[in-house]
Design a protein around this motif. Structure first.
Motif, PDB file in Angstrom:
ATOM      1  N   GLY A  74       0.832  -1.190   0.000  1.00 48.63           N
ATOM      2  CA  GLY A  74       0.000   0.000   0.000  1.00 48.63           C
ATOM      3  C   GLY A  74       0.867   1.240   0.000  1.00 48.63           C
ATOM      4  N   LEU A  75       0.266   2.378   0.371  1.00 43.95           N
ATOM      5  CA  LEU A  75       1.004   3.645   0.333  1.00 43.95           C
ATOM      6  C   LEU A  75       2.150   3.683   1.342  1.00 43.95           C
ATOM      7  CD1 LEU A  75      -1.882   6.231  -0.170  1.00 43.95           C
ATOM      8  CD2 LEU A  75      -0.195   5.442  -1.844  1.00 43.95           C
ATOM      9  N   GLU A  76       2.150   2.758   2.304  1.00 42.39           N
ATOM     10  CA  GLU A  76       3.289   2.718   3.227  1.00 42.39           C
ATOM     11  C   GLU A  76       4.584   2.338   2.514  1.00 42.39           C
ATOM     12  OE1 GLU A  76       1.723  -1.339   2.813  1.00 42.39           O
ATOM     13  OE2 GLU A  76       0.807   0.621   3.216  1.00 42.39           O
ATOM     14  N   ALA A  77       4.446   1.703   1.329  1.00 42.22           N
ATOM     15  CA  ALA A  77       5.616   1.313   0.541  1.00 42.22           C
ATOM     16  C   ALA A  77       5.886   2.291  -0.599  1.00 42.22           C
ATOM     17  CB  ALA A  77       5.426  -0.097  -0.024  1.00 42.22           C
ATOM     18  N   LEU A  78       5.302   3.489  -0.525  1.00 44.26           N
ATOM     19  CA  LEU A  78       5.427   4.450  -1.621  1.00 44.26           C
ATOM     20  C   LEU A  78       6.867   4.898  -1.826  1.00 44.26           C
ATOM     21  CD1 LEU A  78       3.958   6.127  -3.750  1.00 44.26           C
ATOM     22  CD2 LEU A  78       3.610   7.894  -2.007  1.00 44.26           C
ATOM     23  N   ALA A 132      -7.972  -0.917   1.700  1.00 45.94           N
ATOM     24  CA  ALA A 132      -8.267  -1.134   0.279  1.00 45.94           C
ATOM     25  C   ALA A 132      -7.884   0.087  -0.547  1.00 45.94           C
ATOM     26  CB  ALA A 132      -9.758  -1.465   0.102  1.00 45.94           C
ATOM     27  N   VAL A 133      -8.164   1.292  -0.032  1.00 50.44           N
ATOM     28  CA  VAL A 133      -7.806   2.523  -0.751  1.00 50.44           C
ATOM     29  C   VAL A 133      -6.301   2.651  -0.858  1.00 50.44           C
ATOM     30  CG1 VAL A 133      -7.997   5.036  -0.733  1.00 50.44           C
ATOM     31  CG2 VAL A 133      -9.934   3.630  -0.012  1.00 50.44           C
ATOM     32  N   SER A 134      -5.585   2.323   0.207  1.00 52.98           N
ATOM     33  CA  SER A 134      -4.125   2.411   0.182  1.00 52.98           C
ATOM     34  C   SER A 134      -3.536   1.494  -0.887  1.00 52.98           C
ATOM     35  CB  SER A 134      -3.568   2.059   1.564  1.00 52.98           C
ATOM     36  OG  SER A 134      -2.154   2.097   1.560  1.00 52.98           O
ATOM     37  N   ARG A 135      -4.043   0.278  -0.967  1.00 54.41           N
ATOM     38  CA  ARG A 135      -3.507  -0.664  -1.964  1.00 54.41           C
ATOM     39  C   ARG A 135      -3.785  -0.188  -3.386  1.00 54.41           C
ATOM     40  NH1 ARG A 135      -5.905  -4.674   1.472  1.00 54.41           N
ATOM     41  NH2 ARG A 135      -7.602  -4.853  -0.043  1.00 54.41           N
ATOM     42  N   GLU A 136      -5.024   0.261  -3.644  1.00 53.90           N
ATOM     43  CA  GLU A 136      -5.357   0.694  -5.003  1.00 53.90           C
ATOM     44  C   GLU A 136      -4.625   1.984  -5.361  1.00 53.90           C
ATOM     45  OE1 GLU A 136      -6.889  -1.365  -6.886  1.00 53.90           O
ATOM     46  OE2 GLU A 136      -7.150  -2.681  -5.172  1.00 53.90           O
ATOM     47  N   ALA A 137      -4.431   2.872  -4.387  1.00 51.61           N
ATOM     48  CA  ALA A 137      -3.674   4.104  -4.656  1.00 51.61           C
ATOM     49  C   ALA A 137      -2.233   3.765  -5.030  1.00 51.61           C
ATOM     50  CB  ALA A 137      -3.721   5.016  -3.434  1.00 51.61           C
ATOM     51  N   TYR A 138      -1.641   2.812  -4.327  1.00 49.04           N
ATOM     52  CA  TYR A 138      -0.281   2.374  -4.663  1.00 49.04           C
ATOM     53  C   TYR A 138      -0.228   1.879  -6.103  1.00 49.04           C
ATOM     54  CZ  TYR A 138       4.022  -0.410  -4.475  1.00 49.04           C
ATOM     55  OH  TYR A 138       5.263  -0.945  -4.734  1.00 49.04           O
ATOM     56  N   ARG A 139      -1.221   1.078  -6.507  1.00 48.22           N
ATOM     57  CA  ARG A 139      -1.230   0.555  -7.877  1.00 48.22           C
ATOM     58  C   ARG A 139      -1.416   1.675  -8.897  1.00 48.22           C
ATOM     59  NH1 ARG A 139       1.539  -3.930  -7.524  1.00 48.22           N
ATOM     60  NH2 ARG A 139       0.386  -5.756  -6.790  1.00 48.22           N
ATOM     61  N   ILE A 140      -2.206   2.656  -8.558  1.00 52.38           N
ATOM     62  CA  ILE A 140      -2.408   3.780  -9.487  1.00 52.38           C
ATOM     63  C   ILE A 140      -1.107   4.551  -9.674  1.00 52.38           C
ATOM     64  CG2 ILE A 140      -3.570   6.012  -9.736  1.00 52.38           C
ATOM     65  CD1 ILE A 140      -6.045   4.705  -8.448  1.00 52.38           C
ATOM     66  N   VAL A 141      -0.409   4.820  -8.584  1.00 54.32           N
ATOM     67  CA  VAL A 141       0.896   5.485  -8.719  1.00 54.32           C
ATOM     68  C   VAL A 141       1.854   4.609  -9.513  1.00 54.32           C
ATOM     69  CG1 VAL A 141       2.898   6.333  -7.436  1.00 54.32           C
ATOM     70  CG2 VAL A 141       0.587   6.813  -6.595  1.00 54.32           C
ATOM     71  N   GLN A 142       1.855   3.337  -9.257  1.00 48.48           N
ATOM     72  CA  GLN A 142       2.737   2.417  -9.971  1.00 48.48           C
ATOM     73  C   GLN A 142       2.450   2.440 -11.475  1.00 48.48           C
ATOM     74  OE1 GLN A 142       2.231  -1.935  -9.485  1.00 48.48           O
ATOM     75  NE2 GLN A 142       4.329  -1.918  -8.684  1.00 48.48           N
ATOM     76  N   GLU A 143       1.171   2.437 -11.834  1.00 51.73           N
ATOM     77  CA  GLU A 143       0.824   2.481 -13.256  1.00 51.73           C
ATOM     78  C   GLU A 143       1.225   3.815 -13.875  1.00 51.73           C
ATOM     79  OE1 GLU A 143      -0.178   1.922 -16.987  1.00 51.73           O
ATOM     80  OE2 GLU A 143      -0.009   0.357 -15.462  1.00 51.73           O
ATOM     81  N   GLY A 144       1.084   4.921 -13.104  1.00 49.46           N
ATOM     82  CA  GLY A 144       1.520   6.215 -13.626  1.00 49.46           C
ATOM     83  C   GLY A 144       3.010   6.237 -13.910  1.00 49.46           C
ATOM     84  N   LEU A 145       3.815   5.663 -13.024  1.00 49.68           N
ATOM     85  CA  LEU A 145       5.260   5.589 -13.251  1.00 49.68           C
ATOM     86  C   LEU A 145       5.585   4.701 -14.449  1.00 49.68           C
ATOM     87  CD1 LEU A 145       6.486   5.210  -9.563  1.00 49.68           C
ATOM     88  CD2 LEU A 145       6.655   7.254 -11.016  1.00 49.68           C
TER      89      LEU A 145
END
Length: 419
Positions: free
Chosen positions: A291-295, A321-334
């Motif tokens: 999740g976002l803790e691993a940002l 759940a929001v933290s995990r999906e937010a992490y994936r969204i940032v990952q896809e943006g990168l």
């Protein structure tokens, strides 16, 4: 003649005949119970007195009893298992599982009554007709047989049977085969409407397929985001290391370390997803999803400069759940920036208030439009799907010379119920 013989005695006809005889065997206990009901009304005649009124009266009592017993839910899978094997009807036309609704139970009861009723008649004929036919065919060759009690029992003392016994016997056997084939064809015709899925069964099957498709799509998104990002990051790190291989060994060492950490983390995520695929089920959670803790670790391994701006509260303190999906969204943006913007820097802004978590990523547009991949990418579509599943929104578009990815996710109680 060959086609007619196949229709009467071919493999399918023989299997259906067996199916009918099995129906007669299933009718027998109901018929015996029926004789106990009917026999007292015929001067107390026993079960095997040979009285046709008793026998057919018991038959009439047995059919309703069979219908009532087939209303139990497990009657349908038992009937389907037998009919699927012996009726010659495609397996996909039958329903699976017990009959849950009353409509399905009534259909099953109709099938069981038809199977046992017709099967009882054909089974009785199959027991009585062959001895009768054999007696007919033997009469021309045995005077003793013509004078025997057997001939008298069958009322076969007519003189013309001496000359026509063989044809009559063969015709009788052919008639029995024709009746069995016709009855088997009738059951095969009625099997799909009576044992096939009801509208409720079709709805349950459609919901099951939709759930399976949703699981597959989610697992596909996980593989796309995790593996796609890892490959993009590794490609960038390897390319940069190759460029400065001779002049900056320390940078090469750092790049190789980043590649090692990225691949190790991705292999762990890949194992988790593939483990679910091997099990054939999904319990709603993917173990080990960051999740976002691993940002910070994600940005450090991006292989490009990323400026991070955080406004409001701690973005990691949102529903899991929001933290995990937010992490994936940032990952896809990168990943998207790595594919289309080369080594250009990326800016990431995360703003959180009491109700929403907003993610904005920007990177300069490339001088030339990127070459489309065969089949097209699905990453940005996956970003939109992730946001919509949480009750949020997401989109990406060019704005003032930069490519902007924006996502707004619910950060309050609404997001806590999503898994």
């Amino acid at each position: 003649m060959r086609a007619l013989g196949g229709a009467l005695l071919g493999r399918r006809a023989r299997l259906r005949w067996v199916h009918l005889i099995l129906g007669g065997a299933l009718l027998m206990p109901y018929w015996l119970l029926g004789t106990l009901v009917v026999a007292p009304f015929r001067n107390g005649d026993g079960l095997f007195a040979g009285d046709l009124v008793v026998q057919f009266g018991a038959y009439g009592v047995a059919l309703p009893l069979a219908a009532v017993s087939a209303l139990f839910p497990l009657a349908r899978p038992m009937s389907v298992a037998v009919a699927r094997t012996l009726c010659g009807v495609p397996a996909e036309r039958f329903a699976d599982g017990p009959a849950r609704s009353w409509a399905a139970r009534v259909r099953t009861a109709g099938w069981f009554t038809l199977h046992t009723g017709v099967g009882g008649l054909v089974a009785g004929m199959s027991l009585a007709v062959p001895p009768f036919a054999v007696t007919l065919m033997a009469l021309p060759f045995s005077a003793a047989l013509r004078r025997s009690a057997a001939a008298g029992f069958w009322s076969l003392d007519q003189r013309w049977l001496v000359y026509g016994g063989v044809p009559a016997g063969l015709a009788t056997l052919a008639a029995l085969a024709a009746v069995a084939a016709g009855a088997g064809a009738l059951l095969a015709q009625q099997a799909p409407p009576l044992l096939g899925p009801t509208p409720a069964d079709r709805l349950v099957a459609a919901e099951r397929r939709a759930a399976d498709l949703a699981v597959r799509n989610r697992l596909a998104r996980e593989l796309h985001d995790s593996v796609g990002h890892a490959l993009s990051a590794v490609t960038l790190q390897a390319g940069a290391a190759r460029t400065v291989l001779d002049s900056d060994p320390e940078f090469v060492r750092e790049a190789l370390t980043a590649i090692e950490e990225t691949t190790r983390r991705t292999v762990g995520e890949l194992d988790a997803v593939l483990g679910l695929l091997r099990q054939g089920e999904d319990d709603g959670e993917l173990p080990g999803r960051p999740g976002l803790e691993a940002l910070e670790a994600l940005l450090a391994a991006a292989g490009r400069p990323v400026s991070l701006t955080v406004r409001g509260g701690d973005p990691a303190r949102v529903p899991e759940a929001v933290s995990r999906e937010a992490y994936r969204i940032v990952q896809e943006g990168l990943t998207n920036a790595a594919r289309h913007a080369g080594d250009e820097p990326v800016s990431l802004t995360i703003e959180r208030d009491e109700e929403t978590l907003e993610i904005v990523m920007e990177n300069p547009l490339p001088a030339r439009p990127p070459v489309a991949r065969p089949g097209g990418g699905r990453g940005l579509r996956g970003v939109g799907e992730r946001a919509r599943l949480l009750g949020g929104t997401a989109g990406a578009r060019p704005v003032d010379g930069v490519w902007r990815l924006e996502a707004r996710l619910p950060a309050g109680a609404r997001g806590e119920g999503v898994r």
